[in-house]
Enzyme design. Structure first.
Site, short mmCIF file in Angstrom:
data_model
loop_
_atom_site.label_atom_id
_atom_site.label_comp_id
_atom_site.label_asym_id
_atom_site.label_seq_id
_atom_site.Cartn_x
_atom_site.Cartn_y
_atom_site.Cartn_z
N LYS A 68 0.87 -1.18 0.00
CA LYS A 68 0.00 0.00 0.00
C LYS A 68 0.90 1.22 0.00
O LYS A 68 2.05 1.14 0.45
CB LYS A 68 -0.87 0.02 1.26
CG LYS A 68 -2.15 0.79 1.10
CD LYS A 68 -3.19 -0.02 0.37
CE LYS A 68 -4.43 0.76 0.04
NZ LYS A 68 -5.50 -0.11 -0.43
N ASP A 95 -6.81 4.14 -4.74
CA ASP A 95 -7.52 3.96 -3.46
C ASP A 95 -8.22 5.31 -3.25
O ASP A 95 -8.43 6.05 -4.22
CB ASP A 95 -6.52 3.61 -2.34
CG ASP A 95 -7.22 3.10 -1.07
OD1 ASP A 95 -7.59 1.92 -1.03
OD2 ASP A 95 -7.41 3.89 -0.13
O1 2IT Z 1 -7.98 -1.66 -1.02
C1 2IT Z 1 -7.86 -2.17 -2.15
O2 2IT Z 1 -7.95 -3.39 -2.33
C2 2IT Z 1 -7.59 -1.28 -3.28
N1 2IT Z 1 -7.53 -0.07 -3.08
C3 2IT Z 1 -7.35 -1.83 -4.64
C4 2IT Z 1 -5.93 -2.27 -4.79
C5 2IT Z 1 -5.55 -2.71 -6.18
O3 2IT Z 1 -4.35 -3.00 -6.35
O4 2IT Z 1 -6.38 -2.77 -7.07
#
Ligand code: 2IT
Length: 445
Positions: A124, A164
């Site tokens: 993240k 996100d």
């Molecule tokens: O919290 C999540 O799963 C997302 N923001 C999507 C992450 C992604 O790599 O598509």
């Protein structure tokens, strides 16, 4: 496993990371029983290795605003765990972003991605940059400055970011554009890209669609049907939009959406052009929902309130972590709620989750319910690797099958003797077992 001593040693090493500790505690409590049946996990210190991210990049992002003034934000990428595949997870641009938030999100992402059945590790990232009220040019300059730092640490087989909160198709476009210019390759290192340059059909809708496919499976376990059910949704961003769209398509009536300013109650249901209007609200960049009540006078705006005070059958938090607390949970329960599913990551406080489980309410956690977003990101990676594009039907069918599979995993590990399904335990144990086995197989690294 000594949960308390693991938590207190984490707290001593990383003081003040409340969200991260909350996420770790939830997982440790869920997996304690099965973990204790595997002494080889303990010997390999699997837990201690799992609760530290592989690495964290922290960087300064100086940029110039439209008035010519220099602004400085902080950027992060937390590469949490790559036992089952390249690091994968979104970037969040929001004033509240700090390391604790991104570590909790990266930790959750590791188990969520394991549940998708696709080969993706957890990561993240993001920044304390707030897109609220920023011009298009400012957003572009910020994204470019962010990427100038991050580009060396990501790649199609190492780390694949996505969106996100605060990072949508526009931001991904600017980030990816700069990435390509610096890396001189075009293999789709981001997901959530525009359709013209490697994006996948259904990706914008996927988190919300997947959540509703999951909710349908939950209702089926009680022989219930979504048709005619009333739904409270919080948020009004991309995830909420997808959830409203699919809930309405399936015959439910969505009566609320919300923003930082309060919530809208629309007794007629948020359908048709009202759903399109959500996109307009978002694009205004003001981060408020109040204008909805002016445009649709039959609806009411409740300033500074949360939608959980309304009587509904289904509650779907779609905004941000810890947006539904114990008091909200109690109100929903007293109003006879049938099903609560977190679409935001860790949308409920630990006390709210405990309350739902204690009252045996049909409840499922974000890492299972919202996994359709990252799963469809995984499908975007597959399409990029094959240099082709699947039809919307193809992607939607795969998404549907993945959500059904995640539900089955939750059942396998979460069904209690009295038939109550503890989806929190089910999702955590299923995700953990996969990651732990992958770590065991690959040695001490
Ligand atoms: O919290 C999540 O799963 C997302 N923001 C999507 C992450 C992604 O790599 O598509």
């Amino acid at each position: 496993m000594r949960i308390d001593s693991i938590l207190s040693s984490l707290e001593a090493k990383h003081p003040g990371e409340a969200e991260f500790l909350q996420a770790v505690k939830e997982v440790l409590v869920s997996i304690e029983q099965v973990y204790n049946q595997h002494p080889e996990f303990e010997k390999a210190r699997i837990i201690e290795r799992l609760v530290e991210p592989d690495r964290i990049f922290t960087f300064k992002i100086p940029w110039v605003d439209d008035r010519g003034e220099v602004q400085i934000n902080i950027g992060y990428r937390v590469q949490f765990n790559n036992a089952i595949g390249p690091y994968k997870g979104g970037l969040r641009f929001h004033a509240s972003v700090n390391l604790s938030t991104l570590k909790f999100l990266g930790f959750e992402q590791t188990f969520k991605n394991a549940l998708t059945t696709l080969p993706m590790g957890g990561a993240k990232g993001g920044s304390d940059f707030s897109p609220k009220g920023k011009s298009n040019a400012e957003i572009m300059r910020f994204c470019q400055a962010f990427m100038l730092e991050l580009w060396r640490n990501i790649g199609p087989d190492t780390d694949v970011p996505a969106g996100d909160i605060g990072v949508g198709t526009r931001e991904i476009g600017y980030l990816y554009g700069m990435y390509k210019k610096l890396a001189r390759e075009n293999t789709g290192t981001f997901t959530g890209k525009g359709l013209e340059y490697g994006g996948s059909l259904i990706r914008p809708e996927a988190t919300g669609f997947g959540a509703l496919y999951f909710v349908n499976r939950m209702l089926e376990t009680k022989n219930l049907n979504i048709v005619g059910k009333t739904v409270a949704i919080s948020g009004f961003g991309n995830v909420a939009w997808g959830a409203v769209t699919k809930a309405t398509q399936l015959g439910a009536k969505v009566v609320t959406i919300s923003g930082p300013d309060g919530y809208i109650y629309d007794p007629d249901g948020i359908s048709g052009d009202k759903i399109e209007y959500m996109l307009e609200l978002r694009e205004s960049g003001e981060d408020i929902v109040e204008p909805y009540a002016q445009k649709y006078p039959k609806s009411t705006f409740y300033a500074g309130k949360k939608p959980w005070e309304q009587k509904v059958d289904i509650a779907l938090p779609c905004a941000i972590q810890n947006e539904l607390n114990r008091e909200d949970a109690q109100k929903l329960f007293e109003n006879g709620v049938t099903c609560v599913a977190e679409v935001s990551n860790m949308g409920c406080t630990a006390e709210a989750v405990d309350f739902f489980i204690e009252k045996q309410v049909l409840f499922a956690p974000g890492k299972a319910v919202n996994a359709g977003g990252v799963a469809t990101s995984g499908l975007e990676m597959s399409q990029n690797a094959m240099h082709l594009q699947w039809s919307a039907e193809e992607v939607d069918k795969r998404l549907h099958d993945i959500m059904t599979n995640i539900h089955a995993q939750c059942l396998q590990y979460g069904k209690a003797d009295n038939d109550y399904i503890n989806y929190v335990k089910g999702a955590n144990v299923a995700g953990f077992m996969k990651v732990a086995h992958a770590m065991m197989a690959q040695g001490i690294i």
